[in-house]
Design a protein around this motif. Structure first.
Motif, PDB file in Angstrom:
ATOM      1  N   THR A  42      61.387  49.663  38.628  1.00 54.80           N
ATOM      2  CA  THR A  42      61.480  50.737  37.835  1.00 54.80           C
ATOM      3  C   THR A  42      62.177  51.717  38.536  1.00 54.80           C
ATOM      4  O   THR A  42      63.446  52.366  37.855  1.00 54.80           O
ATOM      5  CB  THR A  42      60.000  51.464  37.527  1.00 54.80           C
ATOM      6  OG1 THR A  42      59.210  50.323  36.981  1.00 54.80           O
ATOM      7  CG2 THR A  42      60.252  52.602  36.269  1.00 54.80           C
ATOM      8  N   THR A  43      62.138  51.930  39.912  1.00 59.32           N
ATOM      9  CA  THR A  43      63.099  52.947  40.524  1.00 59.32           C
ATOM     10  C   THR A  43      64.451  52.460  40.624  1.00 59.32           C
ATOM     11  O   THR A  43      65.228  53.181  40.244  1.00 59.32           O
ATOM     12  CB  THR A  43      62.436  52.980  42.116  1.00 59.32           C
ATOM     13  OG1 THR A  43      60.998  53.073  42.070  1.00 59.32           O
ATOM     14  CG2 THR A  43      63.098  54.128  42.722  1.00 59.32           C
ATOM     15  N   TYR A  97      66.381  53.074  37.233  1.00 56.17           N
ATOM     16  CA  TYR A  97      67.144  54.174  36.969  1.00 56.17           C
ATOM     17  C   TYR A  97      68.461  54.460  37.864  1.00 56.17           C
ATOM     18  O   TYR A  97      69.574  54.919  37.509  1.00 56.17           O
ATOM     19  CB  TYR A  97      65.934  55.490  37.079  1.00 56.17           C
ATOM     20  CG  TYR A  97      65.150  55.672  36.066  1.00 56.17           C
ATOM     21  CD1 TYR A  97      65.355  56.040  34.982  1.00 56.17           C
ATOM     22  CD2 TYR A  97      63.783  55.357  36.566  1.00 56.17           C
ATOM     23  CE1 TYR A  97      64.401  56.219  33.953  1.00 56.17           C
ATOM     24  CE2 TYR A  97      62.703  55.325  35.592  1.00 56.17           C
ATOM     25  CZ  TYR A  97      63.198  55.821  34.204  1.00 56.17           C
ATOM     26  OH  TYR A  97      62.054  56.171  33.216  1.00 56.17           O
ATOM     27  N   LEU A  98      68.336  54.132  39.086  1.00 55.37           N
ATOM     28  CA  LEU A  98      69.272  54.367  39.953  1.00 55.37           C
ATOM     29  C   LEU A  98      70.583  53.429  39.643  1.00 55.37           C
ATOM     30  O   LEU A  98      71.470  54.105  39.830  1.00 55.37           O
ATOM     31  CB  LEU A  98      68.961  53.801  41.633  1.00 55.37           C
ATOM     32  CG  LEU A  98      67.775  54.761  42.256  1.00 55.37           C
ATOM     33  CD1 LEU A  98      67.500  54.034  43.517  1.00 55.37           C
ATOM     34  CD2 LEU A  98      68.643  56.034  42.430  1.00 55.37           C
ATOM     35  N   LEU A 114      71.317  52.586  36.562  1.00 51.37           N
ATOM     36  CA  LEU A 114      71.816  53.044  35.431  1.00 51.37           C
ATOM     37  C   LEU A 114      72.710  54.184  35.800  1.00 51.37           C
ATOM     38  O   LEU A 114      73.788  54.513  35.318  1.00 51.37           O
ATOM     39  CB  LEU A 114      70.857  53.488  34.503  1.00 51.37           C
ATOM     40  CG  LEU A 114      70.148  52.123  33.718  1.00 51.37           C
ATOM     41  CD1 LEU A 114      68.926  52.558  32.966  1.00 51.37           C
ATOM     42  CD2 LEU A 114      71.258  51.618  32.746  1.00 51.37           C
ATOM     43  N   LEU A 115      72.214  55.173  36.543  1.00 47.06           N
ATOM     44  CA  LEU A 115      72.912  56.283  37.133  1.00 47.06           C
ATOM     45  C   LEU A 115      74.242  55.982  37.789  1.00 47.06           C
ATOM     46  O   LEU A 115      75.235  56.579  37.474  1.00 47.06           O
ATOM     47  CB  LEU A 115      72.109  57.167  38.099  1.00 47.06           C
ATOM     48  CG  LEU A 115      70.991  58.130  37.441  1.00 47.06           C
ATOM     49  CD1 LEU A 115      70.492  58.768  38.587  1.00 47.06           C
ATOM     50  CD2 LEU A 115      71.843  59.094  36.521  1.00 47.06           C
ATOM     51  N   GLY A 142      69.852  49.568  28.967  1.00 44.87           N
ATOM     52  CA  GLY A 142      69.163  50.554  29.701  1.00 44.87           C
ATOM     53  C   GLY A 142      67.926  51.044  29.336  1.00 44.87           C
ATOM     54  O   GLY A 142      66.613  50.690  30.057  1.00 44.87           O
ATOM     55  N   ILE A 159      64.249  49.816  30.831  1.00 49.50           N
ATOM     56  CA  ILE A 159      63.229  50.862  30.889  1.00 49.50           C
ATOM     57  C   ILE A 159      61.919  50.365  30.063  1.00 49.50           C
ATOM     58  O   ILE A 159      60.592  50.377  30.589  1.00 49.50           O
ATOM     59  CB  ILE A 159      63.609  52.163  30.706  1.00 49.50           C
ATOM     60  CG1 ILE A 159      64.974  52.524  31.748  1.00 49.50           C
ATOM     61  CG2 ILE A 159      62.419  53.059  31.087  1.00 49.50           C
ATOM     62  CD1 ILE A 159      64.539  52.659  33.169  1.00 49.50           C
ATOM     63  N   ARG A 179      58.041  49.360  31.253  1.00 52.22           N
ATOM     64  CA  ARG A 179      56.957  49.877  30.942  1.00 52.22           C
ATOM     65  C   ARG A 179      55.742  49.079  30.241  1.00 52.22           C
ATOM     66  O   ARG A 179      54.794  49.064  30.363  1.00 52.22           O
ATOM     67  CB  ARG A 179      57.354  51.205  30.029  1.00 52.22           C
ATOM     68  CG  ARG A 179      56.219  52.271  29.985  1.00 52.22           C
ATOM     69  CD  ARG A 179      56.736  53.598  29.785  1.00 52.22           C
ATOM     70  NE  ARG A 179      57.790  54.204  30.381  1.00 52.22           N
ATOM     71  CZ  ARG A 179      58.627  55.201  30.289  1.00 52.22           C
ATOM     72  NH1 ARG A 179      58.778  55.636  28.904  1.00 52.22           N
ATOM     73  NH2 ARG A 179      59.496  55.624  31.205  1.00 52.22           N
TER      74      ARG A 179
END
Lengths: 334, 470
Positions: A195-196, A199-200, A202-203, A243, A247, A251
């Motif tokens: 999960t962490t 996000y990284l 995708l950014l 993306g 996520i 979840r």
């Protein structure tokens, strides 16, 4: 325009992509290795890739060997230009590769050192691959069929950021693979990490895509000139959709979707790169056709490739099939 | 030669990395074939002694194979990083051959290695044997292509040169089956088999010296000594033919091998000597008259070409070639003698009794590997100053790299290789120290309790009687 050079550009692109995805999750596990707490879990994580890592790495040899065969000029310009990152990547891969064997051979104290080598080797190899890609995006100076830059040209803020982005990306592949292949504590760990790093990753994809537009006029025009922009807008749109899907699936604790969606993100980013590069093989100005070997070399290797590649894909799939399913703690791999 | 010349450092780097590398695939070729034979015998006879030998060596094989893979990737990139002009010029010819090596050998080995090492419980005995066979075929296929590549560089045929100076194939059959290829391929594959035979034989000898009744050590020893008896003499013959072929295509190399400066009839065989390249003569020689002429021309008074026929800057370094050749030949002779001695003892039914034979075999454990490296030094140093013989000079093949770049990478390679492969060889020796034991099998399935492959250190320690040390 479809000719032999074009077909080969496609095949080499496929080999490199296969490498990035397959060794990506191997290297990702190496990157995450020190975060895995217990020795048993570490060994389980290693066992999920022990039977396949060697085959996965062979795609890197095909990428390099293939480039030598069909685009010798690109091979002989790119490798000296990226000399240090390539050498460091090779050395990193040595530490990563031998750890699969040495881990089981060493005494407890040395085992920790080889495990550290497994981690650092994976990390350095990944960073260097990213840096090499970043440097390639920025372009390579070529004069008279040879590299004409210095031996530090590859080191820029941009190339280092691409290196970091790839570390996040491979970690994502590794974590989602572990999430798919393991149970219990290790799986819970994989979920949290996935999960962490999702996000990284995708950014990073977003940041680097934007940054690229300012590096080379050609990239900006490719994406924003009309009518290109109307078609190409679907690439970032798809990245966004995938993306969100990634996520959401994490979840919802879906086991297989995150891995497949992570792979799709890599494929899309890769397609994005191809769109930016085309028709160049070595930016800013060496085209696929300028780099290509004479046609009789392209033909000679193509015959064998068309016969052998499907067979390779068949038995590689078989090997994955044999080792399908969850890898359990202390499973009798050894 | 200038030590601070980047091309010179690049040559050292290539020589260092490839000399380390060749140890591993050389032994992988031999061990994969040996494992396939052992597994076939096990399937055929159902005698667990073969399985036990198989289990013993597969652990060593997987270590050696792993080191071969990681040191091999370095080679596939080093052509481009350090020899970019060479790569640009020869890529259209050598690239496709290496491409075929990747497609027909590397993938095959890697694809089936996982099943071979970890899969016996998952796929059953027959499919497992198939995997072992595919790995063995993969290693041989790799030898085929890479030796074709090397041989083309030594004896280039079937090419033309295009407008940008690249070598381009005119006839692929002539490229692949160039004149020195059949000899080099045979010589190297036999060398791989012999290196393995002496590795296995030496290991078995060590265990037999402690306990001459160990049935598995006896099996290994007997198989290894058959190889020495039959294959070592064949290797001498093949080596002789390879030498004649070299004399035909690369006479300067043979002149360096023989330390022959003057073109002469009835050239002596120089057993010992040191070349003085400035004064163009051999010093401190011990010679046997006319023998070299006899060996190469099959005539006592045959004329042999000497190094003086070439200008000084087109001659290979003499001492390195001359002495590596002598080391290789001496080891070959030693292997033949061990083979004959073992045959004599075998007929007297004392094969496992003679400590002299066991000690000789023990000393010869690394002999095949040493001979292989010495042989490669002969052929690679002997073709200097060229990368593509007579056509492309080594000095003109290198990448436009700055000195600090090559110096840094060379230093890193030396540190990492000595550390990593030093440790790997140490772990191999540790595995070879284990006393071979009969494998237990699951009564119901007939499949060994522990799948082939990696044994945790804890289990090793129990096998050693708690003596696992590090």
């Amino acid at each position: 325009m479809i000719d032999y050079a074009m077909i080969w550009a496609g095949l080499i692109a496929f080999a490199v992509l296969a490498y990035i995805i397959l060794d990506g999750f191997d290297l990702g596990i190496g990157i995450l290795f020190p975060l895995i707490k217990s020795t048993t879990d570490k060994e389980t994580a290693m066992n999920t890739i022990a039977p396949v890592w060697d085959g996965n790495e062979t795609w890197l040899v095909l990428g390099g060997g293939g480039l030598f065969a069909v685009f010798p000029l690109a091979y002989s310009v790119i490798l000296p230009a990226l000399y240090m990152p390539i050498i460091l990547m090779l050395l990193g891969l040595i530490f990563r590769g031998v750890a699969f064997e040495f881990h089981w051979r060493a005494s407890a104290k040395k085992q920790k050192l080889w495990d550290l080598g497994f981690h650092l080797g994976s990390l350095v190899a990944t960073l260097c691959q990213g840096i090499a890609l970043g440097a390639l995006v920025q372009g390579i100076t070529v004069v008279d069929r040879a590299y004409a830059g210095g031996w530090w040209d590859w080191l820029t803020p941009f190339s280092v950021c691409v290196g970091l982005a790839l570390v996040f990306g491979y970690s994502l592949l590794g974590a989602t693979w572990l999430y798919l292949k393991t149970e219990g504590n290790l799986q819970r760990f994989a979920h949290k990490v996935a999960t962490t790093v999702a996000y990284l990753t995708l950014l990073s994809i977003g940041a680097i895509s934007l940054w690229m537009l300012f590096i080379e006029q050609q990239y900006l025009e490719r994406w924003f000139s009309k009518p290109n922009v109307y078609f190409l807008i679907c690439v970032p749109a798809l990245v966004l959709a995938l993306g969100l899907g990634l996520i959401t699936s994490l979840r919802k604790q879906n086991e297989i979707a995150p891995f497949l969606l992570s792979i799709s993100l890599f494929i899309l980013s890769y397609i994005g790169l191809i769109i930016s590069f085309y028709p160049n093989l070595v930016p800013p100005s060496m085209t696929i056709w300028q780099a290509a070997a004479p046609e009789n070399s392209l033909k000679f290797l193509l015959i064998g490739s068309l016969i052998l590649l499907p067979i390779i894909i068949a038995y590689t799939s078989y090997s994955y099939w044999v080792f399908r399913g969850k890898v359990k703690e202390n499973e009798a791999y050894h | 030669m200038d030590m601070l010349d980047p091309v010179f450092l690049a040559r050292i780097q290539f020589a260092f990395t490839i000399a380390f590398h060749i140890i591993f695939p050389g032994l992988s070729i031999g061990l994969a074939a040996y494992l396939a034979v052992l597994e076939a015998l096990w399937l055929k006879t159902k005698n667990d002694i073969y399985l036990s030998a198989f289990k013993y060596w597969i652990k060593i094989f997987s270590l050696i194979f792993g080191m071969g893979v990681v040191s091999g990737i370095v080679m596939s990139y080093q052509f481009g990083t350090n020899w970019s002009v060479f790569s640009d010029k020869t890529g259209p010819i050598l690239g496709p051959l290496m491409g075929y090596e990747v497609l027909s050998a590397f993938f095959l080995e890697a694809g089936f290695l996982g099943v071979m090492l970890f899969g016996m419980n998952k796929v059953g005995k027959k499919l497992h044997f198939f995997a072992t066979l595919m790995v063995a075929i993969g290693t041989l296929s790799s030898a085929f292509w890479i030796l074709s590549v090397n041989s083309w560089m030594q004896t280039p045929t079937g090419y033309e040169i295009n407008e940008v100076g690249q070598f381009v194939a005119k006839d692929w059959f002539e490229v692949v089956f160039n004149p020195s290829f059949p000899y080099r391929l045979t010589h190297m594959v036999i060398a791989a088999f012999l290196s393995t035979a002496f590795l296995v034989g030496g290991t078995a000898a060590w265990h037999l010296l402690k306990d001459k009744t160990n049935p598995i050590a006896r099996l290994m020893f007997s198989m290894a000594m058959w190889m020495a008896t039959i294959v070592a003499p064949i290797q001498v013959l093949v080596g002789d033919l390879h030498g004649l072929n070299t004399y035909k295509h690369q006479p300067a190399k043979v002149a360096a091998m023989e330390g022959n400066f003057d073109t002469q009839k009835g050239a002596p065989l120089i057993l010992f000597g040191i070349a003085n390249e400035d004064e163009e003569k051999m010093e401190y020689t011990i010679e046997i008259p006319k023998l070299t002429s006899l060996i190469i021309t099959h005539d006592l008074d045959g004329e042999l070409v000497g190094l003086k026929e070439w200008p000084k800057d087109e001659r290979p370094p003499v001492n390195m070639v001359f002495w590596s050749f002598r080391i290789m030949v001496a080891i070959g002779v030693g292997m033949v003698l061990i083979g004959f001695f073992s045959l004599y003892l075998r007929f007297r039914k004392r094969l496992y009794d003679s400590n002299l034979l066991k000690r000789a075999a023990l000393i010869f454990t690394p002999a095949g590997v040493v001979a292989t490296i010495a042989g490669w030094i002969v052929t690679e140093v002997g073709r200097q100053p060229y990368t593509v013989y007579g056509l492309l000079k080594t000095a003109d093949s290198a990448s436009p790299l700055e000195l600090p770049a090559v110096a840094t990478s060379l230093a890193l390679f030396i540190i990492v290789y000595l550390l990593v492969f030093g440790a790997g060889i140490y772990y191999c020796l540790k595995l070879m120290k284990r006393t071979p034991k009969l494998e237990e099998r699951d009564v119901k399935t007939g499949i060994p309790r522990r799948a082939a492959g990696i044994t945790p250190i804890a289990a090793l320690k129990t096998q050693d009687g708690g003596k696992g040390d590090d």
